[in-house]
Design a protein around this motif. Sequence first.
Motif, short mmCIF file in Angstrom:
data_model
loop_
_atom_site.label_atom_id
_atom_site.label_comp_id
_atom_site.label_asym_id
_atom_site.label_seq_id
_atom_site.Cartn_x
_atom_site.Cartn_y
_atom_site.Cartn_z
N GLY A 219 29.73 -12.46 -49.11
CA GLY A 219 30.59 -11.30 -49.31
C GLY A 219 30.63 -10.42 -48.07
N TYR A 220 29.47 -10.25 -47.42
CA TYR A 220 29.42 -9.47 -46.19
C TYR A 220 30.24 -10.13 -45.09
CZ TYR A 220 25.89 -6.24 -47.85
OH TYR A 220 25.22 -5.27 -48.54
N VAL A 221 30.11 -11.44 -44.98
CA VAL A 221 30.86 -12.18 -43.97
C VAL A 221 32.36 -12.01 -44.20
CG1 VAL A 221 31.40 -14.50 -43.11
CG2 VAL A 221 29.02 -13.85 -43.55
N GLU A 222 32.78 -12.10 -45.47
CA GLU A 222 34.20 -11.96 -45.79
C GLU A 222 34.72 -10.56 -45.46
OE1 GLU A 222 34.42 -13.16 -49.89
OE2 GLU A 222 33.93 -15.24 -49.40
N VAL A 223 33.92 -9.54 -45.76
CA VAL A 223 34.33 -8.17 -45.44
C VAL A 223 34.46 -7.99 -43.93
CG1 VAL A 223 33.54 -5.77 -45.42
CG2 VAL A 223 33.50 -7.07 -47.54
N LEU A 224 33.47 -8.47 -43.20
CA LEU A 224 33.54 -8.35 -41.74
C LEU A 224 34.79 -9.05 -41.19
CD1 LEU A 224 29.79 -8.90 -40.82
CD2 LEU A 224 31.08 -6.75 -40.72
N GLN A 225 35.11 -10.20 -41.74
CA GLN A 225 36.30 -10.93 -41.31
C GLN A 225 37.56 -10.13 -41.65
OE1 GLN A 225 36.23 -13.97 -39.52
NE2 GLN A 225 38.30 -13.21 -39.13
N ARG A 226 37.61 -9.56 -42.85
CA ARG A 226 38.77 -8.75 -43.26
C ARG A 226 38.98 -7.58 -42.30
NH1 ARG A 226 38.32 -7.07 -49.44
NH2 ARG A 226 39.89 -5.56 -48.80
N VAL A 227 37.90 -6.90 -41.96
CA VAL A 227 38.00 -5.75 -41.05
C VAL A 227 38.44 -6.21 -39.67
CG1 VAL A 227 36.72 -3.89 -39.92
CG2 VAL A 227 36.38 -4.33 -42.36
N GLN A 228 37.88 -7.31 -39.22
CA GLN A 228 38.25 -7.84 -37.91
C GLN A 228 39.73 -8.20 -37.86
OE1 GLN A 228 35.87 -11.12 -36.54
NE2 GLN A 228 37.31 -11.64 -34.93
#
Length: 75
Positions: free
Chosen positions: A22-31
């Motif tokens: 979930g953290y990885v997905e959020v970081l990708q979304r923000v990026q």
Amino acid sequence: TPWLDLEEKNAGFVRDLADEQGYVEVLQRVQDLGKDERRRLRNNVRQYAEKHVSDPVAIKQNRDLFLGAVKGGQR
């Protein structure tokens, strides 16, 4: 946590601490956000923080959360 409405307010993201993916997905979304989307998110975060930093109910919830964590860690 008293901040469960971050996503609803478009002011951040809430993930379970154990949810690494979930953290990885959020970081990708923000990026992947564009310049205008990032600016909107930043403004929403600021507005959310300004509202909650002076809200006595939110202050009490935060204090209770942190005091509970400290008391839970004492042995």
